[in-house]
Design an enzyme around this catalytic site. Structure first.
Site, PDB file in Angstrom:
ATOM      1  N   GLU A   1      -6.732   4.937   7.699  1.00 11.52           N
ATOM      2  CA  GLU A   1      -6.506   6.357   7.418  1.00 11.52           C
ATOM      3  C   GLU A   1      -7.733   6.973   6.757  1.00 11.52           C
ATOM      4  O   GLU A   1      -8.050   8.142   6.967  1.00 11.52           O
ATOM      5  CB  GLU A   1      -5.247   6.530   6.548  1.00 11.52           C
ATOM      6  CG  GLU A   1      -3.986   6.340   7.375  1.00 11.52           C
ATOM      7  CD  GLU A   1      -2.818   5.717   6.639  1.00 11.52           C
ATOM      8  OE1 GLU A   1      -2.784   5.758   5.396  1.00 11.52           O
ATOM      9  OE2 GLU A   1      -1.922   5.179   7.330  1.00 11.52           O
TER      10      GLU A   1
ATOM     11  N   GLU B   1      -5.602  -4.799  10.534  1.00  3.77           N
ATOM     12  CA  GLU B   1      -4.531  -3.837  10.779  1.00  3.77           C
ATOM     13  C   GLU B   1      -4.798  -3.104  12.090  1.00  3.77           C
ATOM     14  O   GLU B   1      -5.594  -2.160  12.119  1.00  3.77           O
ATOM     15  CB  GLU B   1      -4.469  -2.809   9.645  1.00  3.77           C
ATOM     16  CG  GLU B   1      -4.199  -3.408   8.286  1.00  3.77           C
ATOM     17  CD  GLU B   1      -3.583  -2.381   7.337  1.00  3.77           C
ATOM     18  OE1 GLU B   1      -2.492  -2.644   6.857  1.00  3.77           O
ATOM     19  OE2 GLU B   1      -4.188  -1.327   7.119  1.00  3.77           O
TER      20      GLU B   1
ATOM     21  N   GLY C   1       2.499   2.229  10.724  1.00  9.05           N
ATOM     22  CA  GLY C   1       3.478   3.305  10.576  1.00  9.05           C
ATOM     23  C   GLY C   1       4.192   3.674  11.866  1.00  9.05           C
ATOM     24  O   GLY C   1       4.867   4.693  11.943  1.00  9.05           O
TER      25      GLY C   1
ATOM     26  N   ASN D   1       0.875  -1.177   0.000  1.00  8.11           N
ATOM     27  CA  ASN D   1       0.000   0.000   0.000  1.00  8.11           C
ATOM     28  C   ASN D   1       0.910   1.223   0.000  1.00  8.11           C
ATOM     29  O   ASN D   1       1.488   1.557   1.022  1.00  8.11           O
ATOM     30  CB  ASN D   1      -0.891  -0.038   1.245  1.00  8.11           C
ATOM     31  CG  ASN D   1      -1.648   1.255   1.440  1.00  8.11           C
ATOM     32  OD1 ASN D   1      -1.767   2.061   0.526  1.00  8.11           O
ATOM     33  ND2 ASN D   1      -2.168   1.464   2.653  1.00  8.11           N
TER      34      ASN D   1
ATOM     35  N   LYS E   1       0.142   4.262  -0.304  1.00  5.05           N
ATOM     36  CA  LYS E   1      -0.467   5.481   0.254  1.00  5.05           C
ATOM     37  C   LYS E   1      -0.209   6.639  -0.714  1.00  5.05           C
ATOM     38  O   LYS E   1      -0.231   6.435  -1.920  1.00  5.05           O
ATOM     39  CB  LYS E   1       0.061   5.745   1.655  1.00  5.05           C
ATOM     40  CG  LYS E   1      -0.052   4.497   2.545  1.00  5.05           C
ATOM     41  CD  LYS E   1       0.199   4.740   3.987  1.00  5.05           C
ATOM     42  CE  LYS E   1       0.048   3.407   4.728  1.00  5.05           C
ATOM     43  NZ  LYS E   1       0.061   3.563   6.170  1.00  5.05           N
TER      44      LYS E   1
ATOM     45  N   HIS F   1      -9.438   1.525   4.651  1.00  4.79           N
ATOM     46  CA  HIS F   1      -8.179   1.641   5.398  1.00  4.79           C
ATOM     47  C   HIS F   1      -8.387   2.578   6.599  1.00  4.79           C
ATOM     48  O   HIS F   1      -9.160   3.525   6.519  1.00  4.79           O
ATOM     49  CB  HIS F   1      -7.089   2.182   4.469  1.00  4.79           C
ATOM     50  CG  HIS F   1      -5.737   2.126   5.085  1.00  4.79           C
ATOM     51  ND1 HIS F   1      -5.291   3.096   5.951  1.00  4.79           N
ATOM     52  CD2 HIS F   1      -4.748   1.201   5.000  1.00  4.79           C
ATOM     53  CE1 HIS F   1      -4.070   2.772   6.366  1.00  4.79           C
ATOM     54  NE2 HIS F   1      -3.722   1.627   5.803  1.00  4.79           N
TER      55      HIS F   1
ATOM     56  N   SER G   1       3.295  -2.219  10.323  1.00  9.79           N
ATOM     57  CA  SER G   1       4.745  -2.328  10.504  1.00  9.79           C
ATOM     58  C   SER G   1       5.307  -3.700  10.125  1.00  9.79           C
ATOM     59  O   SER G   1       6.192  -4.226  10.796  1.00  9.79           O
ATOM     60  CB  SER G   1       5.145  -1.948  11.939  1.00  9.79           C
ATOM     61  OG  SER G   1       4.816  -0.593  12.185  1.00  9.79           O
TER      62      SER G   1
HETATM   63  P1  PGA Z   1       2.820   0.267   7.630  1.00  7.74           P
HETATM   64  O1  PGA Z   1       1.357   0.524   7.018  1.00  7.74           O
HETATM   65  O2  PGA Z   1       3.326  -1.028   7.044  1.00  7.74           O
HETATM   66  O3  PGA Z   1       3.634   1.454   7.205  1.00  7.74           O
HETATM   67  O4  PGA Z   1       2.655   0.176   9.106  1.00  7.74           O
HETATM   68  C1  PGA Z   1       0.459  -0.528   6.827  1.00  7.74           C
HETATM   69  C2  PGA Z   1      -0.815   0.002   6.211  1.00  7.74           C
HETATM   70  O5  PGA Z   1      -1.222   1.122   6.525  1.00  7.74           O
HETATM   71  O6  PGA Z   1      -1.450  -0.682   5.389  1.00  7.74           O
END
Ligand code: PGA
Length: 254
Positions: free
Chosen positions: A97, A165, A171, A9, A11, A95, A210
């Site tokens: 976010e 998640e 992140g 992803n 983003k 997601h 992560s």
């Molecule tokens: P990350 O993000 O691997 O940077 O923690 C995962 C995601 O948001 O899908």
């Protein structure tokens, strides 16, 4: 058998030129991979270039959102048909976010998931608890609600991909331990079974938060973890290729 699926992803990172450079290196790095699927979920503006660059490879292409209507006055949104035309097979839906910053709810997540499935796009529908919810012992209640509301009414339940998640792991560099992730994944599968019976045995549940080259093998050694949704570590071809090429860690205690 659930074939492992590893989705990157991106983003809001990478322009089209950067996408091409990434894919050139990545497709060579994973050329010998046969027993698992790799997917890149890129910004809309990269889709065209990415589709071109991925031609002739088994690497999948995805968007990071999709609307439930076929067309109309929905400024800033994109339809299943538009994504299919450009060569997408997947769409990330709901997601955290999008839930946090753009008002996405279980209801809109459900509509997007259903529309994607109806149009032949595989939704990667995201669920997961926040830190506050985990600390208040609400993890399972939150997951139960997100599954019941967000994943209801699926005509072909095995076609959906679920991504668990935990929001506190996204992140932050704080991965859920393999045992924490397995506990949540087993619960998700059990809740999915309440809605769809034996389809729960075939549905793929990805872990996200992560994921890095050095923790993927341990996560994948857990019985209910069927792949990963990878943010930060999917932005470099070498690191994402290492994640895709994970080897299950041998004896991991739960
Ligand atoms: P990350 O993000 O691997 O940077 O923690 C995962 C995601 O948001 O899908």
């Amino acid at each position: 058998m659930r074939k492992p699926l590893i989705a990157g992803n991106w983003k809001m990172f990478k322009n089209a030129a950067e996408a091409r450079t990434f894919i050139y290196a990545f497709k060579q790095a994973v050329a010998d991979v046969k027993d698992r699927e790799a997917v890149l979920c890129v910004p809309y503006t990269d889709l065209w270039a990415a589709a071109e660059a991925l031609k002739g490879t088994p690497i999948g292409l995805g968007s990071q959102n999709v609307h439930w209507e076929a067309q109309g006055a929905f400024t800033g949104e994109i339809s299943v048909g538009m994504l299919k035309e450009i060569g997408c097979q997947y769409a990330v839906v709901g997601h955290s976010e999008r839930r946090q910053y753009f008002g996405e709810t279980d209801t809109t997540v459900n509509k997007r998931t259903l529309a994607a499935l109806a149009g032949g796009l595989t939704p990667i529908t995201c669920i997961g608890e926040t830190l506050q919810e985990r600390e208040a012992n609400k993890t399972f209640a939150v997951l139960e609600r997100q599954i019941k509301e967000g994943l209801k009414g699926l005509p072909n339940p095995t076609a959906v991909v679920i991504a668990y998640e935990p929001v506190w792991a996204i992140g932050t560099g704080k991965t859920a331990t393999p045992a924490q992730a397995q506990e949540a994944h087993a619960f998700v599968r059990q809740e999915f079974a309440k809605l769809y019976g034996t389809a729960a045995q075939s549905v793929r549940i990805l872990y996200g938060g992560s994921v890095k080259p050095d923790n993927m093998g341990q996560l994948m050694s857990q019985g209910d973890i069927d792949g990963g949704l990878v943010g930060g570590a999917s932005l470099e071809a070498e690191s994402f290729a290492k994640i895709v090429k994970f080897e299950k860690a041998a004896a991991v205690t739960k």
